[in-house]
Each structure stands twice: as structure tokens, then as C-alpha cells.
Design a protein around this motif. Structure first.
Motif, short mmCIF file in Angstrom:
data_model
loop_
_atom_site.label_atom_id
_atom_site.label_comp_id
_atom_site.label_asym_id
_atom_site.label_seq_id
_atom_site.Cartn_x
_atom_site.Cartn_y
_atom_site.Cartn_z
N LEU A 29 13.39 85.10 87.42
CA LEU A 29 13.52 86.40 88.06
C LEU A 29 14.18 86.22 89.42
O LEU A 29 13.68 85.46 90.26
N PRO A 30 15.28 86.89 89.69
CA PRO A 30 15.86 86.82 91.03
C PRO A 30 15.07 87.70 92.00
O PRO A 30 14.67 88.81 91.65
N VAL A 31 14.85 87.18 93.18
CA VAL A 31 14.13 87.95 94.21
C VAL A 31 14.96 87.91 95.50
O VAL A 31 15.78 87.02 95.71
N ALA A 32 14.70 88.92 96.34
CA ALA A 32 15.48 89.03 97.57
C ALA A 32 15.09 87.96 98.57
O ALA A 32 15.95 87.41 99.27
N PHE A 33 13.81 87.65 98.64
CA PHE A 33 13.35 86.72 99.66
C PHE A 33 12.15 85.96 99.10
O PHE A 33 11.08 86.53 98.91
N LEU A 34 12.35 84.69 98.87
CA LEU A 34 11.34 83.91 98.17
C LEU A 34 10.06 83.75 98.99
O LEU A 34 8.97 83.62 98.44
N ALA A 35 10.19 83.79 100.33
CA ALA A 35 9.02 83.55 101.17
C ALA A 35 7.94 84.61 100.97
O ALA A 35 6.77 84.37 101.25
N LEU A 36 8.35 85.78 100.46
CA LEU A 36 7.35 86.82 100.22
C LEU A 36 6.34 86.38 99.18
O LEU A 36 5.22 86.88 99.14
N TRP A 37 6.73 85.46 98.31
CA TRP A 37 5.90 85.10 97.17
C TRP A 37 5.28 83.72 97.32
O TRP A 37 4.59 83.26 96.42
N GLN A 38 5.53 83.10 98.46
CA GLN A 38 5.02 81.74 98.62
C GLN A 38 3.50 81.69 98.52
O GLN A 38 2.91 80.76 97.98
N GLY A 39 2.88 82.73 99.05
CA GLY A 39 1.42 82.74 99.08
C GLY A 39 0.79 82.84 97.70
O GLY A 39 -0.39 82.52 97.53
N SER A 40 1.54 83.29 96.73
CA SER A 40 0.96 83.45 95.39
C SER A 40 1.66 82.57 94.37
O SER A 40 1.67 82.88 93.19
N ALA A 41 2.26 81.47 94.84
CA ALA A 41 2.96 80.58 93.92
C ALA A 41 1.97 79.94 92.97
O ALA A 41 0.83 79.64 93.33
N ALA A 42 2.40 79.75 91.73
CA ALA A 42 1.57 79.04 90.77
C ALA A 42 1.44 77.60 91.22
O ALA A 42 2.36 77.03 91.81
#
Lengths: 523, 300
Positions: A29-42
Motif C-alpha cells: 500500500l502506498p502511503v503519503a508519509f511512512l512515519a505516521l504508521w511507525q507506531g503501529s508497525a508489525a
């Protein structure tokens, strides 16, 4: 295994697993800014901890393994009993016994015997056509299809002993016959059948062996018919020979034959298109009691003669036994003799005689074309040959007779086979004036070439052979006693096709999985 | 203006732009109070420079704008600031990075182009000089400052031709600094999705302009991927991957992170004298732009 080296490829299967070590293919999935999801990374795999490979590796490894094993050509042995059933398909096997024909009774016996053989692998061959296998290999190849083929094809060929090349030692050879022909026991190399199935008890039969018809030498409107009868039984018989034509009975003759004897009957009959000879009364073998013969080759060809043709030419047609002169305007012609008037109706073949100048003697020697058969090349007297027209031959035409460079007889090219138009500049009147048979013989040569068939002295004949009427079973040779032990053999069954089929199924499975994944990624 | 003939379908129509320009006119020509105690004075187009207030000198400021009298009085260099002329210079900075190109319920790129076109139209109506810079990792397109209908046509043409790269184009706002010549009002349209929300770049720009506007375009799709199960997230600008398991909690954490970034940026802009607003695409673009201009006029 036919090529076991392919099995070495199985050693490469771990490579497939290694290639899938990255784990299951995940949706991206392409996302605009990966840092938004760092906290919920698998949770990523810990360092040094191995990630399970993509489960698809098992499917692909299975596909590769199936292909490799199939390429190796796997075979496995299986015990079986190979049997070759030799069937006597002579006409005597069609003799009717109390329960049916000998052939059907024998096949029923053979089927019952084969049913008692463990894992029988049967191939069926006939003595009349031994190189053609009718059934098998299979456990029950003496099925209804084979049986019907045998019943339909019997009586058409003379039986003979099996050829040595087909008497393989790894098979049991059974013989189904009535024993009417002693030749079926005369196997090469003094071999004898492993099992003999002999059927038939009927011993009386009279049959028509041969029927021949020719034109009557003295009467062009009559035929001569010759019949040969055989008494194949073991007692004297009396039969009436009935000859039937297109419109009813033509002739009949009563004959008495001693056991094993033959008689010939000569009967003049009127010219007909078809003749049917029948023996009365019938007997156990009805198939040899009648013969039907098509007499079309004997019919007279209808020829329309141009009135301007030379008298010698008209006389030659009139005296030809296979030609019938008809008026120029008649229909249903076989040949047209055109001498320049053009009055005759169209015909499939035309012999055109050209005459547009005073007859002259050709300068060069007479030469026949190589396309004319040696026997048909008439020895024409050069002094009597004159030509009354100058023929031109195109490149596609065929010059049949020439004098030097001057064509005298030319076959015009025709898309429908042999020359259907022959043109000649010969002066038939001059040839007739010199005497001799040149004109009728030359006419016959040209007409035979135009019609594509021999016209003089044809004989129409059908002959069943001297043994056709023999139905009396002969005792088998002593060595051919039954109950020979049946050899068992190992047969290797090829599993390649089975494995390829399995590989195709796995391949379809893989394609479906890829399509599902592609659709998921495309969303 | 003959904008209708030149405007691409992606841009608002001329009547819509006219209505917006009419509504925004007083916000774009009126004096912008910068100093405590200052009062608003209506200005007319064509009036010359007017002193506005003072502030401490910072390296890079024009030396000729130092108020020597105040400097002597306060014993530190003090800069005299002037009120922007009603017919001033404006530069629109448009973020054309790959993150702006992501599809969503309210596509950011479409909204940014709409805002840029509307702002340019309104400013040009008032006689301002307006320029356009589109940037990614570098300046991708430039339309030098100019006046009049021809300038709007040029800007509209450039906006219509721009297409952000779908992947691989990062945001480097600082790349525009060298293209800002002379004091001007700068209006940045971006999603400000960067490690420091582009604060360092904004600070660098702030040194080179009179007034700096930052309008953030946010999109719900930035924090709601709508995916289920295990997926690999890929940053469209950097290509970095992150294994991720979709869950409501993860989405909530992402939304919270985005809100934190917005809050940080807003606080930074307030502290640094920049005008900041955030538009999530829910309200019409006219409301978002007018709200931003009202906020610029009344920062409190």
C-alpha cells in the motif's frame, strides 16, 4: 525408470524453498508519509530469527517434482498373461451350425476361456490379415466391437498360417478355426498353437467358386457365362444353378457333384448390365451360394459418327465388337467421331478427323510417342499413310504420332485426365485402299485412349478360390493339443501421462492462485 | 479577464473566481497589523511604502532597513518594517511532491491547484504581482511574478500542465528559497508531511520574505488506508517499506500522530510569525481560503 538422471533434479527442490524465504507475498500500500504508521508497525522478525517461507513454495516444488519424475519416465511392472488370439476369418467360418455361425460360436468360446485367465492381455489378429491388430492390449479386448468387426470382415480373404515374425515367444498364441483349411495348422517353425479352439461340425456344402463373363465371339449382343461349382462336403450333392439378369431369369442348369468334385457350367446369356448366379437349394454356408457380377465393362460404347467420315472409318466402328454406331443426333454418347460437319451431339470424348487439303504423303519417318504403350504402336506402312490437314500442337498437347516434324495424331490437353479430344490429319480412306487391318486397329487404339479402358476381349470374373467351399473340419495335427500352459509375463506400465496430468492440475492451481493474488493487488 | 478560455477544467471557473476575489479583496488589501497597539488603516492601491513596526535585526536582513535611531535608543540593531503595499509581490509555493498525488476522497493536488488558482486570480485582480513555484526535491516549475490577466493565464496554464510524480518525488521546500528574489509575501500550499513538518524550511523562507503563509492540506486518506490484514506500507516519496497489520488501533494512532504534527506546526508558525491554517477538504475551498486570510488578519 527410462531416464533416471532426471531424478537428480529433485536435489534442486530445496532451492525453490530458499527462493521463497522472504515470506508470504504481502499486499503493498502506498502511503503519503511512512512515519505516521511507525507506531503501529508489525513486529519485524528478530535478528537471526528465520521467517517462514511463502507457503506457495510447496505447490511450486510439487509441480517441479512431478515434471522431473515424469521426465524420468517412471514405469512399474505388473503381472499379466499376454495372449494373441488368431482368428480364422475364412468364408467357411460363416457356416451356420445349430446355434449360429462358426465364427460367433468360436468367439463366444474364446471369450469364455479368456475370462478364466488371470489378467489376460489379449490382442486379436485374423489369419486373412495378420498384420492388422483388431483388439488390445487390454484386459478384455475381445469386446463387442472386435467381435462385430470380425463378423463383418470374414470371408473376404484366404486364410494362411500366422507369419513367424508375429509368433512372439513372450505371448501365448491361441487359434480359433474350424479346421476346414489344413493350411491354418501349418505354422512356421513347426510351431503349434498354445490353445486350439476348433468349432464346427457341418460337413455338407456346395459353393460357387468362380463366375466369369465375356462377350460372345460371334454375337456382339450376347455374353458367354462360365460358372465353376465346388462340392466341399463329403457326400454327393445336386444343385440347380440359376442365372438372373436385369429383367429376370436368363438361364438355369442342374448339376450333380460327387464329394470333393468340381463342375463347370457354360451358359450363353443375352447382354445385360448385371448378372446374379445362385445355387438352389441353399445349404449351411449361404455366403458361397451366390455371386453377383457387374458387367458394365462389357457393355458396348455408343459412338455418333459424322456422315462425312470416310467409309472405312464408319465400317471400322460398325465392326468393332465394343462399339455401337448410333445416329449423330442421339444422346447419352460415349464418343463422337467428328469429320468436320459438327452435327453430332456433345460427348465426353471426341475423335476429330481433319481434312482441308488434298492428301499428301509425309516426308519424314513415322514415329509414335513414348506415351503410347509399346503394344499399341501399330506398324503403319509409310507408303500408305497420307495426311490431308496440317496439325499444330501446343506445348500442353501430346503428339501421339508424327512423321518427321509433322504431327499426324495429337491429343489435346484436357483438364480431366487423359486426352478426351484427339485430332488426326490421317487420310483413312487412303489407308483402307491399301488393304490390311490398319484402320480398325488404329481406331481401336485411339478409342481406347479416349475412353481410358481396354475394349477388346475383356473378361469380368470373380473367383473365391478352390478352398472356398470346404467346410468339413479336419482333425488338428497331434502337436496342437490343447491345455498348453499359459506363460505369465511382466508388463511395464508407463506412468508418465499420469504424472503429467497431475502436473497440469497443479499448474492450474498455481495459475488460479496467481490470478487471485493479482486481483487482490489490483484493488 | 479572459481566464475562462485558458483555465483547464481542473481549475474553478471565472464566475466562481470573481465571486471569491470580491469576497477576499478587503482581506488582501487591508493593512496587516503586526505590532502590538497597531491599528488598521485602510490603504489605497498605488500608495507608497508605509512604516509598520520594528523588530530585532536578524542576519540576512536588509541593512538599509535598520532604524538607526531606534538602534541607538535600544542599543541593539533594530529593523524597521514596512507595511506591505496593497499592490505588493506574492509568490505561491505549491508542493508537487508524490505525497500530494495520492488519490483519496479529497485529492490534495486538486485542492492545492484550486487554491493556487483562486489566490492568484484574487491577487491579480487587486493589482498585485503574483508568481508561482512548484517544488518537489527541487523547483519543478516556475512562473515569474507578473501582473494582469496575462499573468493569470500563464499561471493557470502552468497549473494545468503540472502533474506530481506518482512516486519518488520528495518535498524540499528550502529549494525554493533561492528563487524568492526581493521581499514578498509567500504562500505555501503543502501537506507538510515531512520529518520536522518542514519547519526548518519554513524558517529559512521566513528570512527571505515579508509575510509567510502556510496552508496545510490534510486528507483523511493519509491516516485511513482502508486495508485489512497484513500489508507492506511504502512511502511514495522515499520508497521505504514498513510491514504493517491493519487495525482500528493502528489507524487511530496514525490519526493521532497526524494531529500532533499539525499541532506542532501550528505552534511553530504562531511563534515564528507565520500564518498557518489546516484544510482537510471537508469545507469548500472558498471557506478554507477566506478563513486563512481572516486568520492572517486577526492572528489571535
Amino acid at each position: 525408470m527410462v531416464t533416471p538422471l532426471w531424478l537428480l533434479g529433485l536435489l534442486g527442490l530445496p532451492l525453490i524453498r530458499w527462493l521463497h524465504r522472504g515470506g508470504r507475498h504481502r499486499r503493498v500500500l502506498p502511503v503519503a508519509f511512512l512515519a505516521l504508521w511507525q507506531g503501529s508497525a508489525a513486529a519485524p522478525p528478530a535478528a537471526g530469527q528465520r521467517q517462514p517461507p511463502d507457503p506457495a513454495w510447496r505447490r511450486r516444488a510439487l509441480l517441479a517434482a512431478l515434471l522431473l519424475v515424469a521426465l524420468a519416465g517412471p514405469q512399474w511392472p505388473q503381472q499379466h498373461t499376454p495372449v494373441t488370439l488368431w482368428v480364422d476369418d475364412s468364408i467357411s467360418m460363416l457356416t451356420h451350425e445349430a446355434q449360429g455361425t462358426r465364427l460367433s460360436l468360436g468367439l463366444a468360446q474364446a471369450r469364455a476361456l479368456l475370462a478364466g485367465v488371470d489378467r489376460a492381455e489379449v490382442e486379436v489378429r485374423t489369419l486373412g490379415d495378420p498384420w492388422h491388430r483388431l483388439g488390445g492390449p487390454g484386459a478384455d479386448s475381445l469386446d463387442d466391437t472386435t467381435r462385430n468387426t470380425l463378423l463383418a470382415g470374414a470371408g473376404r480373404r484366404e486364410p494362411a498360417a500366422p507369419p513367424a515374425a508375429l509368433l512372439r515367444g513372450d505371448r501365448a498364441h491361441w487359434l480359433l478355426t474350424d479346421g476346414a483349411d489344413a493350411g491354418v495348422f501349418d505354422w512356421p517353425g513347426r510351431r503349434t498353437p498354445d490353445r486350439l479352439i476348433q468349432v464346427g461340425s457341418e460337413h455338407r456344402n456346395v459353393g460357387l467358386q468362380r463366375l466369369s463373363v465375356r462377350r460372345h465371339p460371334d454375337d456382339r449382343d450376347r455374353f458367354e457365362l462360365q460358372l465353376r461349382l465346388n462340392n466341399g462336403g463329403d457326400s454327393a450333392e445336386t444343385r440347380t444353378v440359376l442365372v438372373i439378369g436385369d429383367h429376370g431369369e436368363l438361364a438355369r442348369s442342374r448339376q450333380t457333384l460327387a464329394a470333393g468334385s468340381a463342375a463347370e457350367v457354360l451358359l450363353p446369356i443375352p447382354a445385360v448390365a448385371r448378372v446374379h448366379a445362385r445355387l438352389l437349394p441353399g445349404d449351411a454356408l449361404a455366403e458361397d451360394d451366390e455371386i453377383v457380377l457387374d458387367l458394365a465393362p462389357l457393355r458396348q460404347r455408343r459412338v455418333a459418327i459424322d456422315a462425312r467420315c470416310a467409309a472405312a472409318l464408319q465400317a471400322a466402328v460398325a465392326t468393332h465388337p465394343a462399339l455401337r454406331a448410333v445416329p449423330a443426333g442421339s444422346g447419352d454418347l460415349d464418343l463422337r467421331l467428328d469429320c468436320g460437319s459438327g452435327a453430332a451431339a456433345p460427348a465426353p470424348a471426341t475423335l476429330r478427323v481433319l481434312a482441308d487439303r488434298l492428301p499428301a504423303r509425309p516426308a519424314g519417318p513415322l514415329r509414335w510417342s513414348s506415351a503410347v504403350a509399346e503394344a499399341d504402336r501399330l506398324r503403319l506402312d509409310a507408303d500408305t499413310v497420307q495426311f490431308s490437314a496440317r496439325l499444330q500442337a501446343a506445348a500442353t498437347d501430346q503428339v501421339l504420332l508424327a512423321a518427321g516434324d509433322l504431327p499426324l495424331i495429337v491429343g489435346r490437353a484436357s483438364p480431366s485426365g487423359p486426352n478426351r479430344l484427339i485430332e488426326t490429319s490421317l487420310d483413312f480412306g487412303a489407308m483402307a485402299g491399301a488393304g490390311g487391318p490398319a484402320v480398325p486397329l488404329l481406331l481401336n487404339t485411339l478409342v481406347e485412349r479416349l475412353l481410358g479402358a481396354p475394349l477388346l476381349d475383356p473378361v469380368v470374373v470373380t473367383d473365391r478360390g478352390p478352398s472356398a467351399a470346404r467346410v468339413r473340419p479336419l482333425p488338428p495335427p497331434p502337436a496342437a493339443a490343447p491345455a498348453a500352459p499359459v506363460a505369465r509375463a511382466r508388463r511395464h506400465y508407463d506412468a508418465t501421462n499420469l504424472l503429467l496430468l497431475a502436473a497440469a492440475v497443479v499448474l492450474l492451481w498455481e495459475i488460479a492462485a496467481l490470478a487471485r493474488q493479482w486481483r487482490r493487488l489490483a484493488v | 479577464m479572459a481566464a475562462a478560455a485558458l483555465t483547464r477544467t481542473a481549475l474553478p471557473g471565472e464566475p466562481e473566481l470573481q465571486r471569491f476575489a470580491h469576497m477576499a479583496a478587503h482581506l488582501l488589501v487591508e493593512r496587516q497589523a503586526r505590532a502590538p497597539g497597531a491599528r488598521a488603516v485602510a490603504r489605497q492601491v498605488g500608495v507608497g511604502l508605509q512604516h509598520l513596526d520594528h523588530r530585532d535585526y536578524q542576519p540576512g536582513d536588509e541593512v538599509r532597513h535598520i532604524d538607526w535611531r531606534q538602534t541607538a535608543r535600544r542599543l541593539k540593531p533594530v529593523l524597521r518594517r514596512f507595511e506591505a503595499e496593497s499592490a505588493g509581490d506574492w509568490t505561491l509555493l505549491l508542493d508537487a511532491s508524490s505525497s500530494m498525488a495520492l488519490p483519496g476522497p479529497a485529492p490534495k493536488w486538486q485542492r492545492a491547484v484550486t487554491l493556487a488558482a483562486a489566490l492568484a486570480f484574487a491577487l491579480l485582480q487587486l493589482g498585485h504581482r503574483v508568481g508561482l513555484l512548484a517544488y518537489g526535491t527541487r523547483v519543478l516549475a516556475e512562473c515569474p511574478r507578473g501582473r494582469g490577466q496575462h499573468q493569470y493565464a500563464a499561471i493557470a496554464r502552468r497549473l494545468g500542465a503540472l502533474r506530481p510524480a506518482p512516486a519518488g518525488e520528495a518535498s524540499d521546500l528550502a529549494a525554493c528559497a533561492n528563487h524568492l528574489r526581493g521581499a514578498a509575501s509567500v504562500f505555501v500550499l503543502s501537506d507538510f508531511l515531512a520529518d520536522d513538518e518542514m519547519r526548518r524550511d519554513l524558517l529559512a523562507l521566513r528570512q527571505r520574505c515579508t509575510v509567510l503563509h502556510a496552508l496545510q492540506l490534510s486528507d483523511a486518506a493519509d491516516t485511513d488506508l482502508g486495508a485489512v490484514g497484513d500489508v507492506d506500507l511504502v512511502d511514495v516519496e522515499t520508497g521505504a517499506r514498513l510491514p504493517w497489520h491493519a487495525s482500528d488501533g493502528a489507524r487511530a494512532r496514525a490519526a493521532a500522530e497526524r494531529a500532533t504534527m499539525t499541532h506542532r506546526l501550528r505552534s511553530f508558525c504562531t511563534r515564528s510569525g507565520m500564518v498557518f491554517s489546516d484544510w482537510d477538504g471537508v469545507q469548500p475551498w472558498q471557506h478554507a481560503l477566506l478563513g486563512h486570510l481572516v486568520h492572517a488578519r486577526n492572528p489571535g
